[in-house]
Design a protein around this motif. Structure first.
Motif, mmCIF file in Angstrom:
data_model
loop_
_atom_site.group_PDB
_atom_site.id
_atom_site.type_symbol
_atom_site.label_atom_id
_atom_site.label_comp_id
_atom_site.label_asym_id
_atom_site.label_seq_id
_atom_site.Cartn_x
_atom_site.Cartn_y
_atom_site.Cartn_z
ATOM 1 N N ILE A 80 0.975 -1.206 0.337
ATOM 2 C CA ILE A 80 0.153 -0.079 0.224
ATOM 3 C C ILE A 80 1.050 1.617 0.316
ATOM 4 O O ILE A 80 1.872 1.861 1.057
ATOM 5 N N ASP A 81 0.842 1.874 -0.858
ATOM 6 C CA ASP A 81 1.966 3.316 -1.144
ATOM 7 C C ASP A 81 0.672 4.410 -0.534
ATOM 8 O O ASP A 81 1.465 5.200 -0.136
ATOM 9 N N ASN A 82 -0.561 4.280 -0.845
ATOM 10 C CA ASN A 82 -1.372 6.008 -0.597
ATOM 11 C C ASN A 82 -0.906 5.710 1.425
ATOM 12 O O ASN A 82 -1.653 4.797 1.954
ATOM 13 N N ARG A 83 -0.659 6.640 0.804
ATOM 14 C CA ARG A 83 -0.738 7.271 3.004
ATOM 15 C C ARG A 83 -1.406 6.776 3.886
ATOM 16 O O ARG A 83 -1.298 6.584 4.629
ATOM 17 N N PRO A 84 -2.749 7.907 3.784
ATOM 18 C CA PRO A 84 -3.470 7.442 4.381
ATOM 19 C C PRO A 84 -4.351 6.319 4.619
ATOM 20 O O PRO A 84 -4.447 5.545 5.356
ATOM 21 N N SER A 85 -4.289 5.375 3.479
ATOM 22 C CA SER A 85 -4.678 3.860 3.536
ATOM 23 C C SER A 85 -3.904 2.552 4.415
ATOM 24 O O SER A 85 -4.062 1.691 5.059
ATOM 25 N N TYR A 86 -2.493 3.006 4.168
ATOM 26 C CA TYR A 86 -1.554 2.672 4.740
ATOM 27 C C TYR A 86 -1.931 2.712 6.057
ATOM 28 O O TYR A 86 -1.875 1.953 7.077
ATOM 29 N N GLN A 87 -2.023 3.917 6.674
ATOM 30 C CA GLN A 87 -1.506 4.727 7.502
ATOM 31 C C GLN A 87 -3.208 3.475 8.666
ATOM 32 O O GLN A 87 -3.268 3.050 9.723
ATOM 33 N N GLN A 88 -4.152 3.916 7.908
ATOM 34 C CA GLN A 88 -5.578 3.415 8.044
ATOM 35 C C GLN A 88 -5.325 1.860 8.737
ATOM 36 O O GLN A 88 -5.806 0.850 9.797
ATOM 37 N N VAL A 89 -4.450 1.018 8.240
ATOM 38 C CA VAL A 89 -4.632 -0.130 8.125
ATOM 39 C C VAL A 89 -3.384 -0.350 9.277
ATOM 40 O O VAL A 89 -3.641 -1.583 10.350
ATOM 41 N N ILE A 90 -2.422 0.160 9.258
ATOM 42 C CA ILE A 90 -1.436 -0.369 10.410
ATOM 43 C C ILE A 90 -2.022 0.469 11.679
ATOM 44 O O ILE A 90 -1.829 -0.833 12.919
#
Ligand code: ASP
Ligand code: MG
Length: 464
Positions: A80-90
């Motif tokens: 996941i490169d997209n920052r917000p979705s990455y943050q959401q997953v983490i």
């Protein structure tokens, strides 16, 4: 629509997850519904961490959890490169791990671990893997929707091996998935996890994700259920023993069930029963070689003139010979024998009887001593260990003349101790010395599959 179930090894790292996405994309036109396992080893790790907590080894629990979080973060980072979705997953994964830490603390303090807590813990693997895949697919432009299995996979309260409530699942699954599929969305859900009517998380038991896939496929009248794993499918023999082993394109459910006992590392056929009952083909495929065509498991494959489909074997078998001239013909004798095995929770695999003796085999000899002591109360008992079973499977075996002849001549000088084959049987099982079993498999494979019979049934392993 089709069900695409991916096992743990299919999502074990970012590269595998990437290929899962491509495999799903290929099938976009067929309305796929994705059922996902936890990443390889995650369920084991979660169970270990609960066990550690129970034993008061909280530090060990925490380090298992930290490792697990690390593995998920690494996959997410690479998918996941997209920052917000990455943050959401983490965030999601961190929260789940935090909850688990608290749960483990509770377990350690109370010194008690119920199956209900175990399910709460082990279900986290699938919840994290599915979240990552979902965001990874979204980012690549797929219209996906993550559906929590606990909204439709209703079960009873037998935690750790919950029994699905089929009627409820059927109607709820249709209600949840039909509109999504109609609108062109790709639903992603977790295998293995269920939920009681009261909303408590359950699991279907180890390896339960295949079962989830079959239940969903049956509920939604899927046109096919794909089980993606890390083997090419069902083979004519173990290629480490018979290097010329071939992959079978199609096999009957009954044949697959016979082979399952021999550890054919594919799937446990009982888990796909809901699909077979509805005549939905189940295809076992290799996500490491997506071009492979896999093996189809169906209720009634077309007849071929190939009587033998596969040769399997199992070592570590113990034969128990029970003799009683006084009792054998008396009714109730077999019952008293089996009652002994039942009392010691030991399952009997092969049975063969004569006028004066009953021979049977077991592969778990933990309770052997106790069993023998009890049997000796009413019969003479002899034990032979270090034996092996060779099993020759094919659903047209019993209607083909001359098979036994071929089998025994192929075995040559290998001594057969025990034979088991019933009237409607699709397999012949032979007990031989453990140290000759590989020879037996090789010689039988040569007899039946070398050269490969000229029928549209076989593929070379690793080719297609
Ligand atoms: N993750 C679960 C297990 O390892 C379920 C599955 O993968 O089938 O048992
Ligand atoms: Mg699995």
């Amino acid at each position: 629509m089709i069900i695409m179930k991916f096992g743990g090894t299919s999502v074990e790292n970012a590269r595998s997850m990437e290929s899962v996405i491509q495999i799903v994309a290929r099938e976009r036109e067929r309305q796929p519904l994705v059922v996902l396992s936890a990443i390889a080893g995650a369920t084991n790790d979660l169970l270990t961490c609960a066990q550690n907590a129970l034993e008061g080894k909280l530090d060990d629990s925490v380090s298992v959890l930290n490792n697990l979080l690390e593995r998920h973060v690494t996959i997410a980072e690479n998918i996941i490169d997209n920052r917000p979705s990455y943050q959401q997953v983490i965030q999601f994964c961190r929260r789940r791990i935090e909850e688990l830490r608290n749960l483990c603390q509770g377990i350690a303090i109370l010194g008690e671990l119920t199956n209900r807590s175990l399910d709460a813990i082990s279900s986290v693997g699938e919840r994290m893997s599915s979240m990552i895949l979902c965001e990874g697919m979204k980012q690549r432009g797929f219209s996906v929707e993550l559906v929590d299995a606990r909204t439709f996979m209703f079960t009873d309260e037998h935690y750790a091996s919950a029994v699905p409530l089929f009627d409820r699942i059927d109607s709820k699954a249709r209600e949840v998935f039909s509109p999504l599929l109609k609108s062109g969305k790709i639903p992603i859900t977790q295998g293995f996890i269920g939920c009681t009517i009261k909303g408590i998380t359950t699991t279907l038991g180890r390896g339960g994700a295949d079962y989830s896939a079959a239940i969903l496929g049956a509920a939604l009248d899927a046109e096919e259920i794909q089980i993606w794993t890390d083997v090419d499918g069902v083979l004519t023999a173990d290629p480490r023993i018979a290097p010329k082993a071939q992959k079978l394109k199609i096999i009957s459910f009954r044949e697959a069930s016979e082979l399952a006992y021999f550890g054919a590392k594919v799937l446990h056929p009982s888990t796909i029963l809901p699909a077979i009952k509805k005549n939905i083909p189940v295809v076992v495929l290799n996500s490491k070689r997506p071009e492979s065509t896999g093996t189809r498991i169906v209720a009634n494959p077309p007849k071929t003139n190939v009587p033998v489909k596969s040769i399997a074997s199992k070592k570590g078998i113990t034969v128990i010979n029970i003799q009683s001239t006084r009792m054998l013909m008396a009714h109730g004798f077999l019952e008293s024998i089996f009652a002994v095995f039942n009392r010691h929770k030991t399952s009997v695999d092969l049975v063969s009887t004569s006028e004066v003796a009953v021979s049977l085999t077991i592969d778990n000899s933990e309770q052997l001593e106790n069993i023998v002591t009890e049997l000796k109360n009413f019969s003479d008992v002899a034990i032979y260990d270090q034996k092996a079973i060779v099993c020759i499977v094919g659903d047209q075996m019993n209607s083909t003349a001359g098979i036994a002849d071929k089998i025994f001549s192929a075995l040559g000088d290998i001594n057969v101790m025990m034979i088991s084959m019933g009237a409607s049987e699709i397999n012949m099982s032979l007990v031989i010395e453990e140290n000759r079993v590989d020879d037996a498999v090789r010689q039988l494979h040569k007899e039946f599959f070398e050269p490969v019979p000229e029928v549209e049934l076989f593929d070379a392993v690793g080719v297609n």
